[in-house]
Design an enzyme around this catalytic site. Structure first.
Site, mmCIF file in Angstrom:
data_model
loop_
_atom_site.group_PDB
_atom_site.id
_atom_site.type_symbol
_atom_site.label_atom_id
_atom_site.label_comp_id
_atom_site.label_asym_id
_atom_site.label_seq_id
_atom_site.Cartn_x
_atom_site.Cartn_y
_atom_site.Cartn_z
ATOM 1 N N CYS A 53 -7.693 6.230 12.004
ATOM 2 C CA CYS A 53 -7.946 7.784 11.966
ATOM 3 C C CYS A 53 -8.704 7.937 10.537
ATOM 4 O O CYS A 53 -9.025 9.284 10.492
ATOM 5 C CB CYS A 53 -6.418 8.370 11.972
ATOM 6 S SG CYS A 53 -5.452 7.922 10.866
ATOM 7 N N HIS A 95 -13.588 -5.360 -0.626
ATOM 8 C CA HIS A 95 -13.119 -4.043 -0.050
ATOM 9 C C HIS A 95 -11.974 -4.320 1.025
ATOM 10 O O HIS A 95 -10.998 -3.447 1.273
ATOM 11 C CB HIS A 95 -14.084 -3.055 0.566
ATOM 12 C CG HIS A 95 -13.851 -1.842 1.227
ATOM 13 N ND1 HIS A 95 -13.368 -0.811 0.434
ATOM 14 C CD2 HIS A 95 -13.804 -1.341 2.541
ATOM 15 C CE1 HIS A 95 -12.935 0.317 1.380
ATOM 16 N NE2 HIS A 95 -13.268 -0.264 2.619
#
Length: 436
Positions: A53, A95
């Site tokens: 989301c 990351h």
């Protein structure tokens, strides 16, 4: 390109730089279809995508950084340059580790992301888009994410967007004896439903497209009055609900101005992506609507409590990032070492054949004598190449691809200086220069 020596390129659209609408536009209808389509692009060896989301991320392995960037430029969503972050090989690796540990989450250290990374890994695995490079990167990220949660307090307190939504509700309304409506029985709806039950609501209603999903969730929460309805019963329960948390996977608005026109005083928290609640609904008197952006204020206290733990996780990520880089560099060096040994073996076989022919011409050469000569040749190759092998691995660890290039010129008879180094060495040199 030899397997295992590819270069990762990545692109992301996430909450730190992009709006929720940008993230929604970036995400594809199906994560598995997205990674399969990405892998089908020309020159892509491996692919991985992660959709939540709050983020859309895509990674490819290609033979050169420029190739990966070009592929992702075609695949990246059109959401405006400021929202899209490109990542090179090392930035992509770091990351991924940070995402899995919760350091990049809207709610610092939340637990939901580790499950989402596992699901994305399985999606890529199921369609066969992972290879030795991304397989190692993603499994390392999952491992470090698990360690962060078992070895530190990074996930104490509010641990998900769903529970953060309930905390937001508790800050603004009395939840004791309230009637709460959760729209959507997926992962976030499940977390929100359990959090509302724990917060002490009197009645919990789960509305879902399928009644079976709603009933499963209603039965799972620890609350005497937990009910399940389909979306057909939504308007009836909206009129009775004090609190509404929406978390469906619908592409269209589930609640609009007309739906909430007569519901009275109601607090709505929309944690769906794309959004469940039309912006026009917030204009209705008595209806207060919060979206994902409002959760940032809720999480400030939790983030303060977790900063000490986050420092430990940052250190863990740094160590594991270096370990991961070392593994990749060793693989790169091993490819060059293999070429060096192959060249040496070719020379050995040629010279051994000549020597054995001369010995046999001078007299009989029995099997034992032949074995002694062959063993001596093997031992000479191994002993002569042991020091340069170590030097090459040290050079890889130091990003000294010039030394590796020189070694190929010295040891590989097939190496043509005028034509330049083999493709994978040229790409290493290009990648090292780009990183500098």
């Amino acid at each position: 390109m030899t397997a295992g020596v590819g270069i990762i390129s990545g692109v992301r659209v996430s909450h730190d730089r992009a709006s929720l609408d940008d993230v929604a536009r970036a995400c594809h209808a199906d994560q598995q279809d997205a990674v399969e389509r990405l892998a089908s692009a020309s020159d892509v060896q491996e692919a991985f995508t992660l959709q939540t989301c709050n983020r859309f991320e895509a990674y490819v392995v290609t033979d050169a950084p420029a190739t990966g960037r070009a592929v992702l430029a075609e695949f990246a969503p059109d959401v405006g340059g400021h929202s899209v972050v490109e990542m090179g090989h090392e930035e992509s690796l770091r990351h991924l580790l940070r995402v899995a540990t919760g350091l990049e989450s809207l709610v610092l250290g939340e637990d939901q992301i580790i499950g989402q990374v596992r699901d994305a890994y399985q999606d890529a695995k199921d369609v066969g888009t992972l290879g030795p490079v991304l397989e190692e990167a993603v499994t390392k990220a999952i491992h470090v994410g698990e360690r962060a949660r078992t070895e530190t307090a990074i996930n104490e307190g509010v641990v998900s967007v769903g529970s953060a939504a309930v905390e937001l509700v508790a800050d603004e309304r009395e939840v004791d004896d309230a009637t709460a409506l959760v729209v959507g029985a997926g992962e976030m709806g499940t977390v929100a439903a359990h959090a509302l039950a724990e917060a002490g609501v009197d009645t919990l209603v789960v509305a879902n497209r399928s009644l079976g999903g709603a009933e499963t969730l209603a039965d799972a929460v620890e609350l005497d009055d937990a009910r399940a309805v389909t979306l057909d019963g939504l308007e009836t329960w909206l009129a009775r609900a004090d609190v509404v948390v929406t978390a469906t996977g619908s592409d269209d608005h589930v609640l609009d101005a007309g739906t909430v026109d007569d519901v009275g005083e109601t607090l709505v928290v929309d944690i769906a992506q794309p959004r469940d609640v039309s912006p026009a609904a917030a204009a209705i008197d008595g209806v207060v609507v919060h979206d994902m952006a409002a959760l940032e204020s809720v999480t400030e206290e939790t983030q303060a409590q977790r900063r000490a733990a986050a420092e430990s996780v940052e250190a863990m990520v740094d160590r594991e990032f270096e370990n991961l880089l070392e593994q990749y560099k060793r693989k790169r060096a091993d490819e060059v070492i293999a070429a060096m040994y192959a060249g040496a073996d070719r020379v050995k076989e040629q010279e051994l054949g000549t020597a054995l022919s001369r010995l046999e011409a001078s007299g009989d050469l029995n099997d034992d004598q032949r074995e002694v000569v062959e063993s001596m040749a093997d031992a000479l190759v191994s002993q002569l190449l042991a020091p340069p092998t170590k030097s090459l691995r040290d050079a890889a660890a130091d990003d000294d691809w010039t030394t590796i290039n020189t070694a190929l010129r010295l040891f590989d008879p097939a190496f043509d200086e005028d034509e330049g180094p083999p493709e994978f060495v040229a790409n290493m040199l290009s990648d090292a220069t780009a990183d500098d």
